[in-house]
Design an enzyme around this catalytic site. Structure first.
Site, mmCIF file in Angstrom:
data_model
loop_
_atom_site.group_PDB
_atom_site.id
_atom_site.type_symbol
_atom_site.label_atom_id
_atom_site.label_comp_id
_atom_site.label_asym_id
_atom_site.label_seq_id
_atom_site.Cartn_x
_atom_site.Cartn_y
_atom_site.Cartn_z
ATOM 1 N N LEU A 30 0.801 -1.224 0.000
ATOM 2 C CA LEU A 30 0.000 0.000 0.000
ATOM 3 C C LEU A 30 0.836 1.278 0.000
ATOM 4 C CD1 LEU A 30 -2.635 -1.188 2.628
ATOM 5 C CD2 LEU A 30 -2.742 -1.384 0.133
ATOM 6 N N HIS A 31 0.309 2.279 -0.687
ATOM 7 C CA HIS A 31 0.922 3.606 -0.706
ATOM 8 C C HIS A 31 -0.177 4.644 -0.479
ATOM 9 C CE1 HIS A 31 -0.783 3.725 -4.703
ATOM 10 N NE2 HIS A 31 -0.076 2.671 -5.071
ATOM 11 N N HIS A 34 -3.557 4.238 -2.357
ATOM 12 C CA HIS A 34 -4.492 3.295 -1.720
ATOM 13 C C HIS A 34 -5.109 3.923 -0.468
ATOM 14 C CE1 HIS A 34 -1.552 0.263 -3.544
ATOM 15 N NE2 HIS A 34 -2.701 -0.087 -4.090
ATOM 16 N N GLN A 150 -9.666 0.408 -16.118
ATOM 17 C CA GLN A 150 -10.224 -0.547 -15.145
ATOM 18 C C GLN A 150 -11.494 0.019 -14.503
ATOM 19 O OE1 GLN A 150 -7.863 -2.850 -12.117
ATOM 20 N NE2 GLN A 150 -8.503 -1.191 -10.786
ATOM 21 N N SER A 182 2.360 4.157 -7.440
ATOM 22 C CA SER A 182 2.052 2.807 -7.897
ATOM 23 C C SER A 182 2.907 1.829 -7.106
ATOM 24 C CB SER A 182 2.384 2.679 -9.387
ATOM 25 O OG SER A 182 2.466 1.322 -9.757
ATOM 26 N N SER A 183 2.354 0.680 -6.787
ATOM 27 C CA SER A 183 3.139 -0.351 -6.088
ATOM 28 C C SER A 183 4.353 -0.731 -6.921
ATOM 29 C CB SER A 183 2.281 -1.592 -5.832
ATOM 30 O OG SER A 183 1.123 -1.244 -5.099
ATOM 31 N N ARG A 184 4.219 -0.643 -8.244
ATOM 32 C CA ARG A 184 5.311 -1.057 -9.140
ATOM 33 C C ARG A 184 6.454 -0.041 -9.176
ATOM 34 N NH1 ARG A 184 0.769 -3.504 -12.294
ATOM 35 N NH2 ARG A 184 1.215 -5.725 -12.424
#
Ligand code: AMP
Length: 277
Positions: A30-31, A34, A150, A182-184
């Site tokens: 999470l960041h 989120h 999405q 982004s988690s990425r």
């Protein structure tokens, strides 16, 4: 904060909940993006439920399912701090037992942009979101504009299937310099992190061109492409200027448009978007 790992228990607990339920589905790590969704869900509902599930069916062959960053302990501490009531963390086997055979598929808009580049991705997304909504039965579910396609696919699914949930949109949360959280982003080294800013920069340039009267989508895309190609670590996967509802490509911007793109920075594929008009 209650942490629930089984579908059966989540359904039982749900039956006993009273008041409005706000739900935030996530894949964890999470960041602030989120957490912004989580805060909204918490503030606007009696009960806030967050799910953490790295959904295997939305990853294609060769994508980063195995490497996808995970840190459950940290995630739970963050959610506890936000006052979340329930965290639902099912196992892949509980969500997709060997006998699993049902898929939810939205046609049309899922064939464009991300869907074109990642065949099967949205089938995985609509299936898991449907399952999670059936288990959690929220009044409202929160999704980020960061994943613009999405969001539209889920809105379409909810409308087409006459689902009871209300989908709430939250604007993209960015780092100070503009990079969409982004988690990425954790995959990026220092040099790539700097290069990644090109996504935000070209979205700003595109909007500026539009504001100055340029409505020709092809000309804006040429400018964006040129700027990204100047960044040696960046490789364009796609750039799109599309009708913001149907996601059909526009030649002339005379309707609210979604400018979106996927760009590889080194080996990391990042997406970002902006709505104009
Ligand atoms: P994920 O964990 O990547 O599946 O994302 C879970 C939810 O958080 C999705 O609705 C995303 O659109 C949303 N989200 C991810 N990053 C951001 C961000 N930077 N700003 C706002 N929402 C985000």
């Amino acid at each position: 904060m209650q942490v629930i790992n089984s579908v059966k228990e989540m359904k039982q607990v749900r039956q006993k909940l009273t008041g409005t339920v706000g739900f935030v589905p996530t894949m964890g790590f999470l960041h602030e993006g989120h957490l912004t969704l989580v805060r909204r869900a918490k503030r606007k509902n009696d009960v806030a439920v967050v799910s953490i599930f790295v959904n295997p069916t939305q990853f294609g062959p060769g994508e980063d399912l195995q490497q996808y960053p995970r840190d459950t302990e940290r995630d739970l501490a963050l959610l506890e701090k936000e006052g979340v009531d329930i965290v639902f963390m099912p196992t892949p086997n509980d969500m997709y037992p060997d006998s699993y055979n049902t898929w939810v598929e939205t046609s049309g808009i899922t064939k464009r942009l991300e869907g074109k580049k990642r065949p099967g991705h949205f089938r995985g997304v609509t299936t898991i979101v449907n399952k999670l909504l059936n288990i959690v039965l929220p009044h409202k579910a929160y999704f980020g504009q960061k994943d613009a396609q999405q969001l539209r696919v889920i809105q379409k699914m909810v409308a087409d299937l006459n689902m009871h949930v209300r989908i709430v949109t939250v604007t993209t949360v960015r780092e100070k310099d503009g990079l969409a959280m982004s988690s990425r982003n954790i995959y990026l080294n220092d040099e790539e992190r700097k290069a990644a800013l090109v996504l935000y920069k070209v979205l700003s340039v595109a909007e500026e061109l539009y504001m100055r009267g340029e409505h020709d989508a092809a000309r804006i895309k040429v400018k964006m492409t040129g700027l990204i190609n100047k960044e040696s670590l960046a490789k364009i996967d796609y750039i799109s200027i599309a009708n913001s509802d149907t996601l059909e490509e526009l030649t002339y911007i005379d309707h609210p448009a979604l400018i979106s793109m996927a760009v590889k920075i080194g080996t990391t594929r990042l997406i970002d978007n902006r709505t104009i008009g």
